[in-house]
Design an enzyme around this catalytic site. Structure first.
Site, PDB file in Angstrom:
ATOM      1  N   GLY A 153      -2.587   4.801  -3.357  1.00 59.10           N
ATOM      2  CA  GLY A 153      -2.212   3.894  -4.439  1.00 59.10           C
ATOM      3  C   GLY A 153      -1.530   2.651  -3.908  1.00 59.10           C
ATOM      4  N   LEU A 169       0.827  -1.197   0.000  1.00 60.87           N
ATOM      5  CA  LEU A 169       0.000   0.000   0.000  1.00 60.87           C
ATOM      6  C   LEU A 169       0.863   1.249   0.000  1.00 60.87           C
ATOM      7  CD1 LEU A 169      -2.809  -0.775   2.608  1.00 60.87           C
ATOM      8  CD2 LEU A 169      -2.928  -0.974   0.133  1.00 60.87           C
ATOM      9  N   LYS A 170       0.400   2.286  -0.686  1.00 56.33           N
ATOM     10  CA  LYS A 170       1.050   3.596  -0.634  1.00 56.33           C
ATOM     11  C   LYS A 170       0.201   4.478   0.277  1.00 56.33           C
ATOM     12  CE  LYS A 170       3.685   7.121  -1.712  1.00 56.33           C
ATOM     13  NZ  LYS A 170       3.246   7.942  -0.557  1.00 56.33           N
ATOM     14  N   HIS A 171       0.671   4.652   1.515  1.00 51.74           N
ATOM     15  CA  HIS A 171      -0.037   5.523   2.452  1.00 51.74           C
ATOM     16  C   HIS A 171       0.170   6.978   2.049  1.00 51.74           C
ATOM     17  CE1 HIS A 171      -1.172   2.580   5.642  1.00 51.74           C
ATOM     18  NE2 HIS A 171      -0.199   1.883   5.066  1.00 51.74           N
TER      19      HIS A 171
END
Length: 1027
Positions: A243, A67-69
């Site tokens: 994203g 996951l892109k935090h």
């Protein structure tokens, strides 16, 4: 320090200024913090996907997805090593980061937290390590959604010993984090062709509507291994997901991950339920006077066990705060010094290369307050920040690495401690002996777990962002400046161009345009002329989006998730000087706004703006004069007018807009250099406001590695300018600083290669006209001319580093400039014969430009393909369903054959004219609305492959007709449709919906539809595709 120095003390603020470099001077560095190298993939996203699928299919690698935090980069190297943001330290960003990380320890370790924090600091210092994290918080300004909680997620762990930084693999990161009870990210592994193709299909199905819940659920279903993060995105941050990041890793990663998960179970959280003291938001809310007050309060809240030294933020005493003015003499002294070890040698190599190649980067040096007590007249300590200002530098640097295998990578977030010292003969000998035995044990890029992968494959990575996030950050937040400063028309142009770049589906573009137009009216009416701050934009955007989503299910899918707004105005961090986490940003950077591209032919009901992105001396005024005189103009009856910039007082482009409004259908020759994106955006806005198209006209040139204009072209421009007399703009042979002015214009284009420059203009305006400049068969530029230009460029860099945009007739280098200007004139006129002979004759150049412009107005222009920084970005449309596409000709042949054999079929078909009405024939296998994202994604393994389809019967009523279909196998694996009755719709009466064909089989069973069997079945091959 000598006894005398100890007695009288030394002025430590002047130590470096007085420090001189001689043969006994050495430099020693310690890399303190690095984040992953930024690898700019030269391939397109589709090429990267194809290569990833190929590698996984062959068992060469696995695909790792995380996951892109939505937060800020935060790096921590211990209380001694320091805390760092992306390109800065000693500010509110790092103070917040240290506080949040310290609180993570309290939540995890409870009463043992203070002891563990001290042990952790000691561990990082002893092992020279750095931990990189995504800092997710509501106090540092809005991203896509205000997080419910403030937290960090570890994204990298780096060993920074005596050699190249070594990055842990993801299994190693999880083991490290579980040992210290640090938060981990959600990670998925895909190790088979089926899994990896299903992953990409799942993303495409969710790219325009995905939220954290739907994305995580879909990836859980298609991945081989799923390792949930210790901080749940939905619970801690919310549903709006920025994203996902996919990268190639070793094919052994699955085994390593399984072993780590077995050896390191999730740790307990012993601080749950304990009183941990005031929260981050409470401290920021209680300390609102200035940034320094908040920093002091936060560091106090962290506690001395985790942060015993505050000097990076507050200096070593009163009035000794961390200076924002970097000492520029450190770098030259560092490069002049002997390297004391291997790491110093390699870092000097990196810095020298970047300076020699004029990479867009800053090397900012500050006093190292941790070493304040160790400073003496022959021993000084500094911190250096390597701040890369443009992503183009990473791509150019990668090319250098290919030709120089031993070159260290260029890292994002690059911080180094520098020690300059004098060494006596004995110590110098020891240093030499140690260097001779040292070796760099870290090959490749220093990425653990990448063994057996070629460098190019090891660095394969792709970032995939979701539209629900992008509409908030890119379209709403980043568009605020354009909306308030340039108005709704420019804002609409901006967001339409962004969606075009992303490849947003037409349906979503229409939905977003409607919503964003309504937003623009709403926020301008509410805020008036006062621009909404981007740091708190969600205070207005979130309630608007929430209400908009309630109107319909379609709107809700568009927005993704809204509501539950966290109010942040009362606890927002005090960020002085308009900085962001980069550390030195003075104003908000706004992406360029778009224009309507030039269509195949320019409608005569529109005007045309011809403008010139170039340099003085590129012959634009002379060309404009010739175009005005040309018989027949541009091949139509529109009037042609020219406006010379040097004769216009006041704002030139405003004057052009006024003339456009007076004569909207005219062709305007904008006779002024248009060198940057700010001007291009004004032209784009003008096109929207006044119904015009725009055509850029640029001098042709090969360019350099970092500039669209070559030194040959620059020499010709300068030569032309120095031949001019009585120029309206006073830039001619009588101008004392003409060379400096040309260099200033030249550097306005710095950071773009020629293909990037041309591609950007074509992308914005749809066409590009080139002015022939240099003969292709010319001899190389004479060495004296080349060296003189390079001297001028180096002098320009020195001048602007110290004085910014101050004129060359002022400042430290006035004598050097005067000497160089004289030398430039002498060298250019000594080589006048060469510079005249290499130019394309003016008459030929005018003829070529005129012909190109006529082609554009007549619609004969073909848009060239250019690779730009956006070329590799995702332009793959979102998908809704999977289907087998069948050749229409074979479907029609089958119908004709059936009509010839069966009278009932002939009677039905005779008045339907299916030969002309069938424009698409496909067998729908699964639709994400009916069958779910995973059902569609699982067909990814068959994507683009030929599938045999048996056509077994014709079904029809007076309103519908369809073939019954039975998909076959691909490479031994059966393609099974999720539709209860697979079919090919052939005909629908007017007003009948497409879904009605699904009912034909049941209607036949009820006696309401006719079935004509095809025996034996006809087999037609079609390609499985996503739509």
């Amino acid at each position: 320090m000598s006894g005398e120095e100890a007695q009288v003390g030394i002025d430590k603020s002047r130590v470096l200024e007085d420090f001189t470099v001689d043969n006994s001077t050495y430099a020693q560095v310690q890399v303190r913090a690095t984040f992953y190298p930024k690898f700019e993939n030269e391939k397109s996203d589709q090429e990267i996907r194809t290569r990833m699928i190929e590698m996984v299919s062959k068992g060469l690698a696995a695909l790792e997805v995380s996951l892109k935090h939505s937060g800020s980069l935060f790096m921590y190297a211990g209380s001694e090593g320091g805390a760092y943001a992306k390109n800065s330290f000693g500010n509110i960003y790092t103070a917040v980061g240290v506080f949040v990380l310290g609180r993570m320890f309290r939540e995890a370790w409870g009463s043992e937290a203070a002891k563990t924090q001290a042990e952790f600091n000691d561990f990082l210092e002893r092992n020279r390590m750095c931990v990189s994290m995504e800092l997710v918080t509501a106090v540092l300004g809005d991203h896509g959604q205000r997080p419910k909680e403030d937290f960090v997620v570890v994204t990298a762990v780096t060993e920074l010993g005596s050699g190249k930084p070594n990055f842990y693999s993801t299994p190693e990161i999880i083991a490290f984090c579980r040992k210290w009870r640090l938060p981990t990210n959600h990670v998925w592994l895909f190790s088979t062709r089926t899994a990896v193709t299903s992953f990409f299909a799942a993303f495409d199905a969710l790219s325009e509507e995905g939220t954290a819940t739907t994305v995580c659920r879909a990836l859980d279903e298609v991945a081989d291994i799923s390792i949930p993060g210790s901080k749940d995105h939905i619970e801690e941050q919310g549903e709006i997901l920025e994203g996902i990041v996919a990268r190639i890793v070793s094919h052994e990663s699955s085994k390593h991950m399984e072993k780590v998960l077995n050896d390191f179970p999730p740790p307990p959280m012993e601080g749950a339920g304990l009183d941990l003291g005031p929260s981050l938001r409470e401290i920021c809310a209680a300390n609102r006077s200035d940034e320094t007050q908040q920093i002091k309060a936060l560091l106090k809240g962290v506690g001395s066990s985790f942060c015993p030294d505050h000097s990076d933020w507050l200096g070593t005493g009163a009035g000794d705060a961390h200076s924002r003015n970097a000492d520029k003499s450190v770098l030259s002294k560092f490069l002049q010094s002997h390297p004391a070890d291997f790491s110093t040698t390699k870092l000097q190599e990196v810095v020298r290369l970047m300076r020699e190649k004029h990479f867009p980067a800053a090397f900012k040096c500050y006093q190292n307050y941790h070493k304040h007590d160790s400073i003496s007249s022959d021993n000084v300590f500094y911190k250096m920040v390597i701040h890369v200002r443009s992503d183009s530098a990473f791509q150019r640097y990668q090319k250098e690495m290919k030709s120089k295998p031993g070159l260290w990578p260029l890292y994002r977030g690059f911080f180094v401690d520098i020690n300059l010292f004098k060494a006596n003969k004995q110590r110098a000998a020891e240093i030499t002996n140690n260097k001779n035995t040292a070796a760099d044990n870290n090959d490749g890029c220093g990425m653990s777990g990448k063994h057996q992968l070629a460098d190019e494959d090891a660095n394969l990575m792709i970032k995939l962002k979701f539209l629900t996030y992008k509409l908030r950050t890119f379209l709403i937040r980043n568009g605020l400046s354009i909306l308030f400063k340039e108005g709704p028309s420019a804002y609409k142009a901006y967001y339409l161009r962004q969606m075009k770049i992303w490849g947003t589906s037409e349906g979503k573009q229409k939905e977003l345009s409607k919503m964003l137009d309504e937003w623009a009216v709403y926020i301008r009416r509410k805020c008036g002329n006062k621009q909404l701050s981007s740091s708190v934009y969600l205070s207005e955007a979130e309630p608007f989006l929430e209400q908009y989503a309630k109107r319909s299910p379609q709107n809700k899918a568009l927005i993704g998730s809204a509501g539950n707004l966290v109010r942040s105005e009362d606890f927002l961090a005090m960020i002085e000087g308009g900085r962001d986490e980069e550390g030195d940003l003075e104003k908000e950077s706004v992406p360029s706004s778009p224009s309507a591209s030039v269509p195949d032919t320019i409608p005569k009901a529109e005007g045309l703006i011809v403008f010139f992105p170039g340099l003085p001396g590129s012959a634009k005024s002379a060309i404009c004069k010739e175009l005005l005189k040309a018989p027949g103009g541009f091949g139509d009856d529109r009037p042609v007018q020219s406006l010379m910039g040097d004769l216009v007082k006041g704002r030139y482009w405003r004057k052009v807009a006024d003339e456009r409004r007076k004569k909207p259908y005219s062709i305007m020759l904008a006779d002024k250099n248009a060198p940057n994106e700010e001007v291009w955006r004004q032209i784009e806005d003008m096109c929207h406001r006044t119904r015009a198209s725009a055509v850029p006209v640029v001098p042709d040139s090969e360019g350099t590695e970092s500039n669209p204009f070559s030194l040959d072209a620059l020499a010709v421009f300068m030569f032309r300018v120095l031949q001019r007399a009585n120029h309206p703009g006073n830039l001619d042979k009588n101008s004392p600083n003409a060379g400096y002015v040309l260099l200033m214009f030249y550097h306005l284009y710095e950071g773009k290669t020629r293909p990037e420059f041309d591609g950007e203009l074509v992308k914005r305006f749809g066409s590009l006209v080139k002015i022939p400049l240099l003969k292709s068969d010319r001899n190389p530029l004479p060495d004296p001319v080349k060296s003189t230009l390079e001297e001028g460029i180096n002098l320009y860099m020195l001048h602007t580093d110290r004085h910014g945009r101050l004129a060359s007739t002022k400042g430290t280098y006035t004598k050097e400039w005067a000497k160089w200007e004289k030398q430039l004139r002498e060298i250019l006129f000594d080589n006048a014969e060469y510079l005249s002979s290499v130019q394309v004759p003016f008459e030929s150049a005018v003829k070529e430009v005129s012909e190109q412009l006529r082609k554009i107005t007549k619609g004969e222009y073909k848009t060239p393909e250019y690779r730009t920084p956006d070329s590799g970005k995702r332009k793959i449309s979102a998908i809704a369903f999977a289907a087998i596409c069948l050749p229409i000709t074979e479907i029609k042949d089958l119908l004709d054959n059936l009509a010839g054999k069966d009278s009932e079929a002939e009677a039905f078909l005779k008045d339907k004219n299916l030969a002309n009405s069938i424009d698409m024939a496909h067998v729908t296998l699964a639709h994400k609305r009916s069958h779910g994202v995973t059902a569609v994604a699982n067909y990814g393994t068959f994507l683009h492959k030929q599938v045999p389809v048996d056509i077994t019967a014709l079904f029809f009523t007076d309103k519908l007709a369809a073939f019954e279909a039975c998909p076959g196998s691909v490479e031994g694996e059966r393609v099974i449709s999720k539709n209860e009755w697979p079919h090919v719709t052939l005909w629908r009466a007017e007003g009948v919906g497409g879904k009605e064909a699904n009912l034909l089989c049941n209607l036949h069973l009820e006696g309401k539809a006719t079935r004509i069997a095809i025996n034996p079945p006809a087999t037609i091959h079609g390609t499985l595709e996503f739509y």
